[in-house]
Design a protein around this motif. Structure first.
Motif, PDB file in Angstrom:
ATOM      1  N   TYR A   1     -11.871   7.868  -9.849  1.00 14.65           N
ATOM      2  CA  TYR A   1     -12.264   8.556  -8.614  1.00 14.65           C
ATOM      3  C   TYR A   1     -13.686   8.155  -8.223  1.00 14.65           C
ATOM      4  O   TYR A   1     -13.945   7.794  -7.061  1.00 14.65           O
TER       5      TYR A   1
ATOM      6  N   GLN B   1     -14.782   5.842  -4.983  1.00 15.97           N
ATOM      7  CA  GLN B   1     -15.739   6.388  -4.021  1.00 15.97           C
ATOM      8  C   GLN B   1     -16.799   5.356  -3.682  1.00 15.97           C
ATOM      9  O   GLN B   1     -17.160   5.153  -2.517  1.00 15.97           O
TER      10      GLN B   1
ATOM     11  N   PHE C   1      -6.410  10.228  -0.431  1.00 16.00           N
ATOM     12  CA  PHE C   1      -7.855  10.410  -0.580  1.00 16.00           C
ATOM     13  C   PHE C   1      -8.619   9.412   0.288  1.00 16.00           C
ATOM     14  O   PHE C   1      -9.556   9.777   1.020  1.00 16.00           O
TER      15      PHE C   1
ATOM     16  N   ALA D   1     -10.833  10.644   3.391  1.00 22.98           N
ATOM     17  CA  ALA D   1     -12.282  10.454   3.308  1.00 22.98           C
ATOM     18  C   ALA D   1     -12.831   9.699   4.506  1.00 22.98           C
ATOM     19  O   ALA D   1     -13.964   9.955   4.945  1.00 22.98           O
TER      20      ALA D   1
ATOM     21  N   LEU E   1      -8.966  14.784  -9.385  1.00 18.87           N
ATOM     22  CA  LEU E   1      -9.962  14.873  -8.316  1.00 18.87           C
ATOM     23  C   LEU E   1      -9.412  14.319  -7.010  1.00 18.87           C
ATOM     24  O   LEU E   1      -9.760  14.810  -5.927  1.00 18.87           O
TER      25      LEU E   1
ATOM     26  N   PHE F   1      -9.388  16.692  -3.717  1.00 24.89           N
ATOM     27  CA  PHE F   1     -10.051  16.300  -2.475  1.00 24.89           C
ATOM     28  C   PHE F   1      -9.110  16.461  -1.286  1.00 24.89           C
ATOM     29  O   PHE F   1      -9.477  17.026  -0.243  1.00 24.89           O
TER      30      PHE F   1
ATOM     31  N   GLY G   1      -8.283  20.062  -0.539  1.00 27.06           N
ATOM     32  CA  GLY G   1      -9.408  20.693   0.143  1.00 27.06           C
ATOM     33  C   GLY G   1      -9.409  20.420   1.637  1.00 27.06           C
ATOM     34  O   GLY G   1      -9.796  21.286   2.436  1.00 27.06           O
ATOM     35  N   LYS G   2      -8.979  19.222   2.031  1.00 28.40           N
ATOM     36  CA  LYS G   2      -8.926  18.885   3.453  1.00 28.40           C
ATOM     37  C   LYS G   2      -7.824  19.654   4.185  1.00 28.40           C
ATOM     38  O   LYS G   2      -7.836  19.729   5.422  1.00 28.40           O
TER      39      LYS G   2
ATOM     40  N   THR H   1     -15.239  19.187  -5.497  1.00 33.33           N
ATOM     41  CA  THR H   1     -14.337  18.238  -4.850  1.00 33.33           C
ATOM     42  C   THR H   1     -13.368  18.949  -3.913  1.00 33.33           C
ATOM     43  O   THR H   1     -13.035  18.435  -2.838  1.00 33.33           O
TER      44      THR H   1
ATOM     45  N   GLY I   1     -14.089  21.494  -2.306  1.00 36.54           N
ATOM     46  CA  GLY I   1     -14.881  22.000  -1.189  1.00 36.54           C
ATOM     47  C   GLY I   1     -15.156  23.480  -1.258  1.00 36.54           C
ATOM     48  O   GLY I   1     -15.448  24.114  -0.241  1.00 36.54           O
TER      49      GLY I   1
END
Length: 706
Positions: free
Chosen positions: A353, A357, A461, A465, A487, A491, A494-495, A526, A528
């Motif tokens: 992860y 990133q 992801f 992102a 993760l 992520f 969370g969105k 992660t 949020g």
């Protein structure tokens, strides 16, 4: 020798003397057979009876003329048959010639059968040793008890009779050390004296049926007869649980606790309460429950129904990521549902992860279409230098072999699918193999054009992102067993949260069974919801004190500083070790039959280390109507015996739990093994048994003080 058994009851002494005499008779018969074979062995040159001679003949055949070749091939065939015959006719090991003793009477007098690893018959000595894996008479040992009448169909006849004796016999280094019968258990101590064990210690303690939570009852271990009605279940929550359930909907909440502390109870009750208090803003149709395994998903759906929350969407991580990927990318996906374990571990690891990133920090939004992302991932997963950096950053979690395994697997996936090469063929039958299957099925070509299930959260992801995700957010999200959520998944989840960021995470770092856990701070950040409140549940309601204490010791250095308190005492943990796996299986099969007959309403789980071990164990008791092989989480939650594996059972609970392979091979001295064995033992709400058919796991040997 006499003084070593003077204290035994008359019946026990008679059984011991009978088994010792039988063992002596068997060893004498084996000795005679060995000497007879040595005397009868032909005096041909040794090299002509060896594998080396067979190899010489093969070399000769390669250079032989057409006229000489038939004679050489015939000689090779004869030698091969001789070697195979010697292998097949190997005598039982005199130091451990058999595993069990069965005496039956079919109306013509009692007859003794000995179950072992090899067949040996000596009618003159009344010795019959049969291979327990294939001998039809072994069915009687598995299916009946002393005193039972039986009727079994054997090849060529129907056998009817009475079981006179049924005993597991432990012979170590040629000496009898233990006898486990249906009504008597004899054990030789270290000083040579024989003792009688209580037979009750080799039977599961009664009264366990209904202690585990089942559909319609989010349990706190009260037992079936004492359970509150649906409307009263909340009254059974303790103060810590109740406070967590009543946390404001807009407050993200992390619920931590050991196995059986009520994390799932709290998370699902909180969801139901939020929906009941504000159905307009938080409708059930906009709520979601996401869990790692199918078994927990099935149980969650059933447990929610009595709370009025049956409409809440409950999905596994794999099902959620597949549905979301199809919706986001707008096309069907060919998936490899069972990638190599090392590849899956690498793709879920926090080190990957962080590496992705950095690698894709400047990825343009226009480059997040599915075809482009797939090409970029293919580049990543065939870049040995990049993968070696991920392995190095994993802190020892990932072995170096994960690099080559990932590259090899990815190369197969990015290959051109065989179907495209066959597109020019018009006749459909010509595109299939002789057995009717697709030509690529069951071959490495089957992977061509596929994505791993673990690739989907990574693709989502990268898309989320750099470009975001469309769609309405959830009014509330429950993530259970959150320590196994990667993760990448956190992520993306969370969105998809609504503006209120209403979420409940439930987990226990000691129960992680995948490589995805990065710590709770990283998980919350992660997702949020770095400002989430934390509730730690301190009491274990599922497991009785003996199981709770054992589980704590199993974790060793991984155990939390403040261990959970057991809410109640309970049945002692059963620990049973045998020299061989066969004896352990014979003992287990008998114990399960006894329990199924004594407590037909109980839920029993036999939790093997993996799916293949579960299949082998289920074959031993497949004739029991109560026995079910349960893989991939397909639990019915009905009374009976579920033979399953650690991954499938995680998050669930059962009245009785048996770990049938608590050995050094299954659970070595590693952190991963500690957590997996801890998960297995903490599924028990009434009693736990641990069985080993070899040396104890070093984890268990230490925890049990053995």
């Amino acid at each position: 020798m006499l003084e070593s058994r003077l204290d035994l009851p008359v019946e026990a002494r008679a059984v011991l003397e009978e088994e010792e005499a039988l063992l002596e008779r068997v060893r004498a018969a084996l000795d005679r057979a060995q000497r007879a074979r040595a005397a009868a062995r032909p005096a041909a040159p040794r090299e002509l009876r060896s594998i080396a001679a067979l190899r010489e003949l093969r070399d000769e055949a390669a250079a032989a003329s057409a006229d000489d070749l038939p004679a050489v091939l015939l000689e090779m065939s004869v030698r091969q048959r001789l070697i195979e015959q010697e292998t097949r006719e190997a005598l039982p090991d005199p130091l451990c010639p058999y595993l069990a003793h069965l005496r039956v009477d079919e109306g013509k007098g009692a007859k003794d059968y000995l179950l072992g690893h090899a067949t040996f018959l000596d009618p003159s000595a009344d010795v019959r040793i049969l291979d327990w894996r294939v001998a039809p008479v072994a069915q009687i040992f598995y299916r009946y008890r002393e005193g039972d009448e039986y009727e079994e169909t054997f090849p060529g006849r129907v056998a009817e009779g009475v079981v006179k004796a049924r005993r597991i016999v432990v012979v170590e280094r040629g000496a009898l050390t233990r006898i486990v019968g249906d009504g008597l258990v004899l054990t030789q101590r270290g000083d040579g004296r024989w003792t009688v064990e209580e037979r009750a210690s080799l039977a599961m303690q009664p009264g366990g049926a209904g202690t585990a939570a089942r559909p319609g009852s989010l349990g706190v271990g009260a037992g079936a007869l004492d359970r509150a009605r649906t409307a009263d279940v909340t009254a059974l929550l303790d103060p810590e649980q109740y406070t967590a359930v009543c946390a404001p909907a807009q407050q993200p909440l992390l619920v931590l606790g050991s196995a059986g502390s009520g994390k799932t109870t709290v998370a699902l009750h909180r969801l139901a309460r939020i929906a009941a208090l504000d159905p307009a803003r938080c409708p059930l149709s906009a709520m979601s429950v996401v869990v790692p395994e199918e078994g927990l998903a099935r149980l969650s759906r059933r447990l929610l129904a009595p709370l009025g929350a049956g409409e809440a969407q409950v999905k596994t991580l794999d099902a959620w990521s597949a549905a979301t990927a199809r919706e986001v990318f707008g096309r069907p996906l060919a998936l490899c549902a069972d990638p190599p374990a090392l590849v899956s571990s690498l793709k879920r690891h926090p080190a990957l992860y962080r590496a992705l990133q950095s690698r894709f920090a400047k990825l343009a939004p226009a480059s997040t279409t599915l075809p482009r992302l797939r090409r970029r991932l293919a580049d990543v997963f065939t870049d040995r230098g990049f993968l070696e950096g991920v392995v190095a950053a994993s802190g020892g979690d990932l072995p170096r072999s994960a690099v080559e395994e990932t590259v090899r697997h990815t190369v197969l996936q990015i290959a051109e699918p065989l179907e495209k090469e066959l597109a020019s063929i018009i006749v459909p039958e010509m595109k299939r193999a002789l057995d009717g299957r697709a030509i690529a099925e069951g071959t490495p070509d089957e992977l061509a054009g596929t994505l791993d299930v673990d690739d989907l959260p990574i693709l989502l992801f990268l898309r989320a992102a750099r470009r975001g995700l469309d769609g309405a957010g959830w009014s509330h999200l429950v993530l259970d067993e959150a320590e196994d959520v990667s993760l990448f998944e956190l992520f993306v989840l969370g969105k998809l949260l609504g503006e209120a960021r209403s979420v409940t995470l439930a987990g226990d770092e000691a129960q992680q069974t995948s490589s995805s856990f990065a710590g709770w701070d990283a998980a919350l950040s992660t997702l949020g919801v770095g400002d989430a409140a934390t509730c730690r549940l301190a009491v274990s309601y599922r497991c009785p004190r003996p199981v709770t204490e054992l589980a704590q010791r199993l974790l060793g250095k991984l155990a939390p500083g403040a261990p959970a308190r057991a809410a109640r005492d309970g049945a002692p943990v059963g620990l049973f070790r045998f020299p061989s796996e066969a004896q352990a299986h014979l003992f287990l099969a008998g114990a399960l039959r006894d329990l199924a007959g004594r407590e037909p309403r109980a839920s029993v789980a036999v939790i093997a280390r993996d799916a293949e071990a579960a299949r082998q164990l289920h074959a031993l008791i497949a004739d029991l109507p109560e026995a079910r092989l349960v893989l991939e989480g397909e639990f019915s939650f009905e009374p009976g015996i579920d033979v399953t594996d650690v991954d499938s059972a995680k998050g669930l609970e059962f009245d009785y739990v048996v770990v049938p392979d608590a050995t050094a091979a299954a659970y070595p001295m590693t952190d991963e093994a500690r957590r997996r064995l801890h998960v297995a033992v903490t599924r028990a709400s009434h009693q736990l048994w641990l069985i080993a058919g070899a040396a104890w796991s070093p984890l268990l040997a230490d925890a049990a003080g053995r």
